[in-house]
Motif scaffolding. Structure first.
Motif, short mmCIF file in Angstrom:
data_model
loop_
_atom_site.label_atom_id
_atom_site.label_comp_id
_atom_site.label_asym_id
_atom_site.label_seq_id
_atom_site.Cartn_x
_atom_site.Cartn_y
_atom_site.Cartn_z
N TYR A 173 0.86 -1.18 0.00
CA TYR A 173 0.00 0.00 0.00
C TYR A 173 0.90 1.23 0.00
O TYR A 173 1.82 1.33 0.82
CB TYR A 173 -0.90 0.01 1.24
N VAL A 174 0.65 2.16 -0.91
CA VAL A 174 1.50 3.35 -1.03
C VAL A 174 0.64 4.60 -1.14
O VAL A 174 -0.52 4.54 -1.58
CB VAL A 174 2.43 3.26 -2.25
N ASN A 175 1.22 5.71 -0.75
CA ASN A 175 0.53 7.00 -0.88
C ASN A 175 0.37 7.34 -2.36
O ASN A 175 1.32 7.27 -3.13
CB ASN A 175 1.35 8.08 -0.17
N SER A 176 -0.84 7.70 -2.76
CA SER A 176 -1.12 7.97 -4.18
C SER A 176 -0.24 9.08 -4.75
O SER A 176 0.05 9.09 -5.94
CB SER A 176 -2.60 8.32 -4.38
N ILE A 193 -0.77 -0.67 -4.33
CA ILE A 193 -2.16 -0.30 -4.09
C ILE A 193 -2.12 1.10 -3.49
O ILE A 193 -1.63 1.29 -2.38
CB ILE A 193 -2.85 -1.26 -3.11
N SER A 194 -2.59 2.09 -4.23
CA SER A 194 -2.49 3.47 -3.75
C SER A 194 -3.68 3.82 -2.86
O SER A 194 -4.78 3.31 -3.03
CB SER A 194 -2.40 4.44 -4.92
N TYR A 195 -3.41 4.67 -1.89
CA TYR A 195 -4.48 5.15 -1.02
C TYR A 195 -4.50 6.68 -1.01
O TYR A 195 -3.48 7.34 -1.00
CB TYR A 195 -4.35 4.60 0.40
N ASP A 196 -5.72 7.21 -1.05
CA ASP A 196 -5.97 8.63 -0.87
C ASP A 196 -7.44 8.76 -0.47
O ASP A 196 -8.08 7.77 -0.10
CB ASP A 196 -5.63 9.44 -2.12
N LEU A 197 -8.00 9.95 -0.55
CA LEU A 197 -9.37 10.15 -0.07
C LEU A 197 -10.43 9.83 -1.11
O LEU A 197 -11.61 9.88 -0.81
CB LEU A 197 -9.53 11.59 0.42
N THR A 198 -10.03 9.50 -2.33
CA THR A 198 -11.02 9.16 -3.34
C THR A 198 -11.60 7.78 -3.04
O THR A 198 -10.93 6.88 -2.56
CB THR A 198 -10.40 9.15 -4.76
N GLY A 199 -12.87 7.63 -3.32
CA GLY A 199 -13.51 6.33 -3.14
C GLY A 199 -14.06 6.09 -1.75
O GLY A 199 -14.72 5.07 -1.51
N LEU A 200 -13.81 6.99 -0.81
CA LEU A 200 -14.37 6.82 0.53
C LEU A 200 -15.84 7.20 0.55
O LEU A 200 -16.27 8.12 -0.15
CB LEU A 200 -13.61 7.70 1.53
N ASN A 201 -16.61 6.51 1.38
CA ASN A 201 -18.01 6.89 1.48
C ASN A 201 -18.16 8.17 2.31
O ASN A 201 -17.22 8.62 2.98
CB ASN A 201 -18.87 5.75 2.05
N LYS A 202 -19.31 8.74 2.26
CA LYS A 202 -19.56 10.06 2.87
C LYS A 202 -19.29 10.07 4.37
O LYS A 202 -18.67 11.01 4.89
CB LYS A 202 -21.00 10.47 2.58
N LEU A 221 -4.64 7.76 7.41
CA LEU A 221 -5.85 7.16 7.98
C LEU A 221 -6.71 6.50 6.91
O LEU A 221 -7.41 5.53 7.19
CB LEU A 221 -6.65 8.21 8.75
N HIS A 222 -6.64 7.01 5.69
CA HIS A 222 -7.35 6.32 4.62
C HIS A 222 -6.68 4.98 4.35
O HIS A 222 -7.36 3.95 4.17
CB HIS A 222 -7.38 7.14 3.33
N GLY A 223 -5.35 4.95 4.33
CA GLY A 223 -4.65 3.68 4.17
C GLY A 223 -5.00 2.71 5.28
O GLY A 223 -5.22 1.52 5.05
N ILE A 224 -5.08 3.22 6.50
CA ILE A 224 -5.44 2.39 7.65
C ILE A 224 -6.88 1.88 7.51
O ILE A 224 -7.17 0.72 7.83
CB ILE A 224 -5.25 3.18 8.95
#
Length: 259
Positions: A173-176, A193-202, A221-224
């Motif tokens: 998992y890596v920072n986008s 596998i990139s993580y950021d705030l896209t794709g999170l629910n409301k 925290l999104h990665g977590i």
């Protein structure tokens, strides 16, 4: 069984492990350790063998946290959240030696180990990661903090990424925000596998938005969130509730009241 690698802080009844490094030789302090009440001596090779055997026998789920920036913050936040549901061991040492000491002295029946993995020379990642063999890996954020030892930013990217070879699913998992650099220096991002705030629910976005955190910590925290929901079956509500349990690493982004 408890062990110590420092004869000065060794407690009576502990075993002494004489570590030999480039600038020191623990064998010179065996007599001092015995005088202080060491129960016995364990040589370095056997020390690593026993630590690895404990991991192999009890089979905890190991999460490796690597990266140039933010390892301690990510590790601490992940630990705070996971321990709301699981018995977790937090390994706050960066090396094969540090990890082995943690396993020897504190690993019992914890289901999860979070291991921070650091580097300050070429080849160290292979040495540490091949010993830990994590189930999953996070590379928090790339940076130029290691240039004193690794010389070039390209070396930083390549060295940090070597942990993927020793991760059980061969991914990380890596920072986008770092994916461009991975593409540039590794030639591919297929194992990332990139993580950021896209794709999170409301609801998750709202919960994270209420936290008083710098932007990169919100990214962490999104990665977590991805890890907790995918591997440890956190519901969204459980994850939101766990955010209140986060404890910041000592001295990191803590509010200081001035009189």
């Amino acid at each position: 069984m408890k062990v110590s690698i420092d004869s000065r802080t060794l407690k009576k009844g502990e075993y002494f492990v004489p570590i030999k490094g480039p600038n020191f030789d623990g064998n010179l302090f065996v007599k001092d350790a015995m005088k202080k009440g060491a129960k016995g001596i364990i040589n370095e090779e056997e020390f690593y063998k026993v630590a690895r055997s404990k991991i192999r026998d009890k089979k905890p789920f190991i999460i490796a946290v690597a990266g140039s920036i933010g390892k301690t913050t990510f590790r601490s936040y992940l630990y705070s959240i996971l321990k709301t549901k699981f018995n977790v061991l937090e390994s706050d040492h960066n090396t094969k030696l540090g990890f082995s000491l943690k396993v020897f002295n504190e690993f019992d029946n914890q289901k999860i180990i979070i291991a921070e993995v650091g580097i300050d020379r070429l080849g160290e990642m292979k040495e540490t990661a091949s010993f830990i063999t994590p189930d999953i890996t996070i590379i928090t954020k790339l940076g130029k903090e290691h240039l004193e030892f690794l010389k070039t930013y390209k070396n930083v990217v390549i060295e940090e990424s070597k942990i993927i070879d020793f991760t059980k699913d061969k991914r990380a998992y890596v920072n986008s925000k770092d994916t461009i650099d991975y593409k540039k220096y590794l030639g591919s991002t297929k194992n990332l596998i990139s993580y950021d705030l896209t794709g999170l629910n409301k609801d998750i976005k709202i919960a994270l938005g209420k936290l008083v955190e710098p932007p990169h910590n919100i990214d962490y925290l999104h990665g977590i969130y991805l890890i907790c929901t995918k591997y440890f079956k956190f519901s969204d509500n459980e994850f939101i509730d766990s955010l209140s349990k986060i404890k910041k690493p000592k001295g990191r982004f803590n509010v200081i009241k001035l009189s």
